[in-house]
Scaffold this motif. Structure first.
Motif, short mmCIF file in Angstrom:
data_model
loop_
_atom_site.label_atom_id
_atom_site.label_comp_id
_atom_site.label_asym_id
_atom_site.label_seq_id
_atom_site.Cartn_x
_atom_site.Cartn_y
_atom_site.Cartn_z
N ALA A 1 -18.14 27.26 98.79
CA ALA A 1 -16.98 28.16 98.77
C ALA A 1 -15.75 27.34 98.43
N VAL A 2 -14.98 27.81 97.45
CA VAL A 2 -13.87 27.01 96.93
C VAL A 2 -12.52 27.70 97.11
N GLY A 3 -12.52 28.84 97.81
CA GLY A 3 -11.24 29.53 98.00
C GLY A 3 -11.32 30.56 99.11
N VAL A 4 -10.13 30.98 99.56
CA VAL A 4 -9.99 32.05 100.55
C VAL A 4 -8.93 33.01 99.98
N ASP A 5 -9.31 34.26 99.76
CA ASP A 5 -8.41 35.18 99.04
C ASP A 5 -7.07 35.36 99.76
N VAL A 6 -7.10 35.44 101.07
CA VAL A 6 -5.86 35.62 101.84
C VAL A 6 -4.93 34.43 101.63
N VAL A 7 -5.51 33.23 101.63
CA VAL A 7 -4.71 32.01 101.42
C VAL A 7 -4.14 31.99 100.00
N LEU A 8 -4.94 32.39 99.04
CA LEU A 8 -4.48 32.41 97.65
C LEU A 8 -3.25 33.30 97.49
N LEU A 9 -3.30 34.49 98.09
CA LEU A 9 -2.16 35.41 97.97
C LEU A 9 -0.94 34.90 98.75
N ALA A 10 -1.18 34.45 99.95
CA ALA A 10 -0.07 33.98 100.79
C ALA A 10 0.65 32.81 100.12
N GLN A 11 -0.12 31.85 99.60
CA GLN A 11 0.50 30.67 98.99
C GLN A 11 1.25 31.06 97.71
N ALA A 12 0.68 31.95 96.90
CA ALA A 12 1.33 32.34 95.65
C ALA A 12 2.61 33.12 95.94
N ALA A 13 2.58 33.99 96.93
CA ALA A 13 3.77 34.79 97.27
C ALA A 13 4.89 33.89 97.79
N ARG A 14 4.54 32.94 98.66
CA ARG A 14 5.57 32.04 99.21
C ARG A 14 6.16 31.15 98.12
N ALA A 15 5.30 30.68 97.21
CA ALA A 15 5.79 29.81 96.13
C ALA A 15 6.74 30.59 95.22
N LEU A 16 6.40 31.84 94.94
CA LEU A 16 7.24 32.66 94.06
C LEU A 16 8.62 32.86 94.67
N MET A 17 8.66 33.21 95.96
CA MET A 17 9.96 33.45 96.60
C MET A 17 10.74 32.15 96.74
N ALA A 18 10.02 31.07 97.02
CA ALA A 18 10.70 29.78 97.15
C ALA A 18 11.38 29.42 95.83
N ARG A 19 10.72 29.77 94.70
CA ARG A 19 11.29 29.45 93.39
C ARG A 19 12.58 30.24 93.17
N TRP A 20 12.55 31.54 93.48
CA TRP A 20 13.74 32.37 93.24
C TRP A 20 14.83 32.05 94.25
N ARG A 21 14.43 31.64 95.44
CA ARG A 21 15.46 31.30 96.44
C ARG A 21 16.28 30.12 95.94
N ASP A 22 15.65 29.24 95.14
CA ASP A 22 16.33 28.04 94.65
C ASP A 22 16.98 28.25 93.27
N GLU A 23 16.79 29.44 92.65
CA GLU A 23 17.30 29.67 91.28
C GLU A 23 18.84 29.69 91.27
#
Ligand SMILES: O=C(O)C(=O)C[C@H](O)[C@@H](O)CO
Length: 256
Positions: free
Chosen positions: A234-256
C-alpha cells in the motif's frame, strides 16, 4: 455457476507486485474516485475509518468489476463480523492484531463454510451469492476467500513462524505504526529497531508460501519495503492525500 473468482487472490498467487491504497472516507463515491487511479487493491478500512456494514457494502458495490480489488479490514477478527462482510460480498479480508497461530486458525475457520469452517449458511439473503442466484455458492465460496492477517505487535512477530505455517492464511501484512508503538516507538516506525524488525519479518514472510504486505506513504520507504520482500504494497491513504493537498493549496494562497 461457481462463486466469483477472487482476482486479488489469483494475482497474489501469481507473485505479481500489487500496489494498493487505503480508502478511508467510508464513502462509495470517494471509493469510486480513488478506483479511477488504477490501484490494484483498495483497503475499505473498518478499523480506523468510520465504516459500518452498509458503507462497506456500498463500496463493494461500486468497486465490483473494476480493476481495484476491494480488501475489507475489520476492526477485529470477530467471527460474526466476518460472516456479515463475507455475505455482503467481500472476498478478501485484512484482519488486524493477529498474535498467534491459534488466532490465525480461528480466522481461517470463520471465513470458511463447513466442513472446513464455521461460516453460517445464509446464502439466500447474501449479496455474495447474488441472492442465491449462484446455486453452488456455499460449496465453491471457500476457494475464493483471501485471508490477510496483520502482524503488528512484538507478540505477533514472536509468533510469526507459527502463523506462517497456518493453512488458509494467504498473506501477512506488517502494520508499521502499531508495531512501532508496541515496540516503544509510538509515531516512529522509522526507528532502527522497528525497521530491523520489519526487514526480518518481510524476509521471513516472502520466504514462506504466504505473500508479504505493508503500508508506506513515503516513496523511498515503500521502495525499501519492496526490496525487502513486500508483494502487496500500500503506497497511499486517500484521506491523507486530500488533507495534504488542501492544506498545501491554502498555504500557497495565504502567502500570495
Ligand atoms: O499499524 C499500521 O501501520 C497499520 O495497520 C496501517 C494503518 O493502520 C493504516 O490505518 C494507515 O494509517
Amino acid at each position: 455457476m461457481p462463486a466469483p473468482e477472487n482476482r486479488f487472490k489469483s494475482a497474489l498467487a501469481s507473485g505479481r507486485m500489487l500496489y494498493g491504497c487505503w480508502a478511508g472516507f467510508a464513502d462509495a463515491y470517494a471509493a469510486e474516485i480513488v478506483a479511477t487511479a488504477g490501484f490494484d487493491w483498495l483497503v475499505i478500512d473498518g478499523e480506523h475509518a468510520p465504516n459500518d456494514l452498509r458503507t462497506i457494502m456500498q463500496q463493494l458495490q461500486v468497486l465490483e468489476g473494476r480493476h481495484s480489488a476491494p480488501v475489507v479490514r475489520l476492526p477485529m477478527g470477530e467471527s460474526w463480523a466476518i460472516k456479515q462482510v463475507l455475505d455482503a460480498g467481500a472476498q478478501t479480508l485484512l484482519i488486524p492484531m493477529v498474535e498467534s497461530a491459534a488466532q490465525a486458525r480461528d480466522l481461517v475457520r470463520a471465513t470458511r463454510y463447513p466442513p472446513e469452517g464455521i461460516r453460517g449458511s445464509g446464502a439466500a439473503l447474501a449479496r455474495a451469492s447474488h441472492f442465491a442466484q449462484i446455486p453452488d455458492y456455499t460449496t465453491t465460496a471457500n476457494a475464493q476467500i483471501c485471508l490477510l492477517v496483520q502482524v503488528e505487535t512484538s507478540a505477533g512477530i514472536d509468533a510469526l513462524d507459527e502463523i506462517l505455517a497456518v493453512d488458509g492464511v494467504d498473506g501477512v501484512f506488517i502494520g508499521p505504526s502499531d508495531l512501532g508503538a508496541d515496540m516503544g516507538y509510538p509515531g516512529d516506525s522509522g526507528a532502527r529497531a522497528v525497521q530491523d524488525t520489519i526487514r526480518d519479518a518481510l524476509a521471513r514472510i516472502a520466504a514462506s508460501d504466504k505473500a508479504a504486505g505493508i503500508l508506506a506513504t513515503d516513496h523511498d520507504t515503500a521502495l525499501t519495503y519492496r526490496e525487502w520482500g513486500a508483494q502487496f504494497l500500500a503506497v497511499g491513504v486517500d484521506v491523507v492525500l486530500l488533507a495534504q493537498a488542501a492544506r498545501a493549496l491554502m498555504a500557497r494562497w495565504r502567502d500570495e
